[in-house]
Write a protein that holds these residues in place. Structure first.
Motif, PDB file in Angstrom:
ATOM      1  N   THR A 634      -5.031  10.060   8.324  1.00 34.55           N
ATOM      2  CA  THR A 634      -3.742   9.498   7.926  1.00 34.55           C
ATOM      3  C   THR A 634      -3.973   8.581   6.733  1.00 34.55           C
ATOM      4  O   THR A 634      -4.894   7.755   6.747  1.00 34.55           O
ATOM      5  N   THR A 635      -3.143   8.735   5.704  1.00 36.29           N
ATOM      6  CA  THR A 635      -3.219   7.852   4.543  1.00 36.29           C
ATOM      7  C   THR A 635      -2.232   6.709   4.731  1.00 36.29           C
ATOM      8  O   THR A 635      -1.042   6.936   4.947  1.00 36.29           O
ATOM      9  N   PHE A 636      -2.738   5.492   4.651  1.00 35.32           N
ATOM     10  CA  PHE A 636      -1.921   4.298   4.815  1.00 35.32           C
ATOM     11  C   PHE A 636      -1.581   3.745   3.427  1.00 35.32           C
ATOM     12  O   PHE A 636      -2.468   3.385   2.657  1.00 35.32           O
ATOM     13  N   VAL A 637      -0.276   3.711   3.108  1.00 40.07           N
ATOM     14  CA  VAL A 637       0.201   3.179   1.826  1.00 40.07           C
ATOM     15  C   VAL A 637       0.959   1.884   2.124  1.00 40.07           C
ATOM     16  O   VAL A 637       2.105   1.917   2.575  1.00 40.07           O
ATOM     17  N   PRO A 638       0.343   0.720   1.906  1.00 45.48           N
ATOM     18  CA  PRO A 638       1.007  -0.543   2.236  1.00 45.48           C
ATOM     19  C   PRO A 638       2.025  -0.953   1.178  1.00 45.48           C
ATOM     20  O   PRO A 638       2.177  -0.286   0.139  1.00 45.48           O
ATOM     21  N   SER A 639       2.695  -2.044   1.413  1.00 44.91           N
ATOM     22  CA  SER A 639       3.631  -2.594   0.431  1.00 44.91           C
ATOM     23  C   SER A 639       2.867  -2.940  -0.847  1.00 44.91           C
ATOM     24  O   SER A 639       1.715  -3.371  -0.798  1.00 44.91           O
ATOM     25  N   GLY A 640       3.542  -2.762  -1.991  1.00 42.25           N
ATOM     26  CA  GLY A 640       2.903  -3.054  -3.270  1.00 42.25           C
ATOM     27  C   GLY A 640       2.207  -1.860  -3.887  1.00 42.25           C
ATOM     28  O   GLY A 640       1.625  -1.967  -4.971  1.00 42.25           O
ATOM     29  N   TRP A 641       2.269  -0.713  -3.212  1.00 41.47           N
ATOM     30  CA  TRP A 641       1.657   0.520  -3.729  1.00 41.47           C
ATOM     31  C   TRP A 641       2.696   1.637  -3.742  1.00 41.47           C
ATOM     32  O   TRP A 641       3.561   1.693  -2.869  1.00 41.47           O
ATOM     33  N   ARG A 642       2.573   2.526  -4.729  1.00 39.56           N
ATOM     34  CA  ARG A 642       3.383   3.743  -4.752  1.00 39.56           C
ATOM     35  C   ARG A 642       2.459   4.948  -4.675  1.00 39.56           C
ATOM     36  O   ARG A 642       1.292   4.886  -5.074  1.00 39.56           O
TER      37      ARG A 642
END
Length: 656
Positions: A634-642
């Motif tokens: 699973t790829t985790f994309v946190p806040s502050g990233w697109r």
């Protein structure tokens, strides 16, 4: 039946990648069988319907030296020059733990009673001072046979300049002992201790690797597999015969494959500065790629310890052989979380491995791991391998609760892992005179995409690539690797002539070479150690000095006006192989979230959208926080990233 299958045997999973008839990629994972690694290989091939060619990466060599249960080092012997019987025990007098009065050096691989001295001597210029006595070597051979020695290493003084005495001893001892490892074939370069140690490690592994390859080959033939190839630590493919003769080159074969795959994808994408970050079930490995080429080092310690990715000299068995330059830390999905005697939270170095694995795998594991932590925080779902493997959140909570409040423990352990992995990346960048902020992070392995964004935040990296099939990307690297054979010459008098002679020799051995890669180990006259630098064609000593000065300055912060000397000239002969096509299977290109899950971020639970990676077409764009699920990670994309999807089905994460 696929034509080519890549199989990477790791500490937790064995990964299978194969090329379909249409040139696209197929893959799957199965749990490893550590006590008999070939079992997982054979069972996976049976499920696949076999294959014509198998390319294999294995950790058997490293596990053997580390003393894995069930792998026994054979009875060894060493034949060396008279007066040098103690070279292995004396070593370099490095003290890995300066203030530990109870520290013990690694146990020598050979007992002193089985070290024999030969009356022979060659000087530093290759001149014979005392001719070898064949009758004495015959006597030594008889003693070895009588004692039941199965493998012998030969290391005579200055054999890197003149190997004639070693060749004589090799010819005679081969009549008495099944496996013979002369240093001129393993490590033909100066430094008596390192060369002797390399020959001994090779001698220790020859029976183990040879028998493993023999067993595996026999079972592969029953499945109608025509050819077995093996990944070497230098990033190239070698045949089974070469692997059996010089098994020392297989020590880091699995991690090398991931760097090779990264370099090939960089070439396709036009990215000339990249960091390869491979986080699997047991460890995390980092390496650098510049101008589509990975860094090579010739110094390694098998079975040694590391401190935050830095190899501790003197803690293992020295090997001088080309390796892809990697920093490795104990931070994988199966890394165990624990408290020390002072009550501080710690991670690693122990791992839950494949058997029993993390607590959430429900295979008997009792200790909490980083996978359990990610599950409790909501970063991964409650199934793996496309739903074939269920994982239990309740067991993860129970295991973490033994250390404290489970969410707090999970969150703190993830932050500890980020710090540990950041140190490894700084080791192959900052400590090499490289600014990591100029590089793109390629994150893969089953756990890599889960940690990539927060790790990039820690280091200052602004762009991340999650390649296609990240959980099996190292196995995919086996299919991306080319044939690569190596030769070297110590203290060449005519540098260009030395390279030409080695290239002609390799051309005769390999038959077809697409291109050669030249390196040189260089130092200032009077220095004790060298730096490895690339060399152009034709080789020019002035250009070599310019390259060396630049690297010396970036590494140490200064350079000298002194003359240089080339201690070692090294050549790789590369023959290209057909590469698979990068493409991910599409289920339904909807581009819409398939659901939501609460994820713990920045001290609060956030309802986070979940996407299926295979439903995302090229050009898809979204802003975090979000999760992207696929077969093996699973790829985790946190806040502050697109995040966006690129032309090769890669995920591109960019900091906003």
């Amino acid at each position: 039946m696929p034509k080519v299958v890549g199989i990477d045997t790791g500490g937790t999973f064995t990964d299978f990648v194969y090329i379909k008839d249409d040139g696209s990629i197929g893959f799957f994972k199965s749990l490893s069988t550590p006590k008999s690694p070939e079992d997982a290989v054979i069972e996976g091939l049976r499920a696949l319907g076999s294959g014509e060619t198998v390319i294999h990466a294995t950790t058997l060599g490293t596990n053997a030296i580390r003393g894995q249960f069930g792998i026994e080092i054979p009875k060894l012997s060493l034949v060396t020059t008279r007066g040098f019987k103690g070279v292995i025990e004396i070593g370099r007098q490095n003290r890995p733990k300066l203030y530990d009065i109870f520290f013990e050096k690694p146990k020598p691989l050979v007992e002193r009673d089985f070290i024999f001295e030969a009356n022979e001597r060659i000087d530093a210029f290759g001149r014979v001072l005392e001719k070898i006595r064949e009758e004495q070597i015959e006597e030594i051979g008889s003693k070895l046979k009588e004692a039941g020695v199965s493998s012998v290493a030969i290391s005579f003084l200055h054999s890197y300049i003149n190997p004639s005495h070693e060749k004589t001893a090799e010819r005679i001892l081969s009549k008495y002992v099944e496996y013979v490892s002369p240093s001129y074939l393993v490590s033909p370069e100066p430094r008596e201790y390192e060369r002797t140690s390399s020959a001994l490690v090779n001698a220790a592994l020859m029976p183990i690797i040879s028998k493993y390859i023999e067993r595996l080959n026999k079972r592969l033939k029953e499945l109608n597999v025509k050819e077995l190839l093996v990944m070497s630590s230098s990033g190239g493919i070698v045949d089974a015969e070469e692997a059996s003769k010089r098994p020392v080159q297989l020590v880091e074969s699995g991690p090398a494959a991931g760097v090779v795959a990264t370099a090939e994808l960089c070439r396709m994408m036009g990215i000339n500065k990249a960091i390869s970050f491979d986080m699997g079930g047991t460890t995390a490995k980092a390496g650098t790629i510049v101008n589509y080429e990975f860094e090579i080092t010739s110094e390694y310690e098998v079975g040694g310890e590391s401190n935050h990715g830095r190899m501790i000299k003197g803690s293992g068995y020295s090997v001088r052989f080309p390796f892809i330059d990697l920093a490795e830390v104990s931070a994988g999905g199966g890394t165990i979380i624990w408290r020390d005697d002072a009550g501080a939270l710690r991670i690693g170095p122990k791992s839950a491995g494949a058997d029993p694995g993390p607590a959430c795998y429900d295979r008997g594991g009792k200790y909490p791991t980083l996978t359990d932590a990610n599950l409790v925080l909501g970063r991964i779902g409650e199934s793996l391998l496309g739903g074939k493997m269920k994982i239990r959140k309740d067991l993860a909570i129970k295991a973490l609760s033994s250390l404290g409040e489970p969410v707090e423990i999970a969150n703190r352990s993830i932050k500890l892992a980020d710090l540990e992995m950041a140190r490894a990346i700084r080791l192959v960048t900052v400590e090499r005179g490289i600014d990591p902020e100029e590089f793109v992070l390629f994150a893969f392995g089953g756990a890599g995409p889960q940690f990539a964004a927060e790790l990039a935040n820690e280091i200052g990296i602004k762009k991340i690539v999650i390649p296609p099939h990240p959980g099996v990307f190292s196995a995919l690297g086996l299919l991306m690797a080319d044939w690569r054979f190596e030769d070297r010459t110590a203290f060449p008098k005519d540098i260009e002539m030395a390279y030409r002679n080695m290239e002609e020799k390799l051309l005769k051995k390999v038959g077809r070479v697409d291109y050669f890669i030249r390196y040189a180990d260089v130092r200032y006259v009077g220095q004790g150690w060298e730096l490895t630098v690339p060399v152009g064609s034709p080789a020019d000593i002035k250009e070599i000095k310019k390259t060396f000065n630049k690297k010396h300055f970036s590494t140490y912060g200064f350079m000298l006006e002194s003359d240089i000397e080339v201690v070692l000239a090294r050549v790789f002969a590369v023959s290209k192989r057909e590469k698979p096509l990068f493409s991910a299977p599409k289920i339904r290109a909807s581009g819409r979230a398939k659901g939501y899950r609460k994820v713990y971020m920045n001290g609060e639970w956030i309802e986070t959208p979940i996407y299926c990676r295979y439903s995302l077409d090229e050009g898809f764009k979204a802003e975090g926080p979000l999760l992207i699920d696929e077969y093996d990670t699973t790829t985790f994309v946190p806040s502050g990233w697109r995040v966006s999807v690129g032309a090769f089905s890669e995920l591109i994460l960019e900091r906003m």
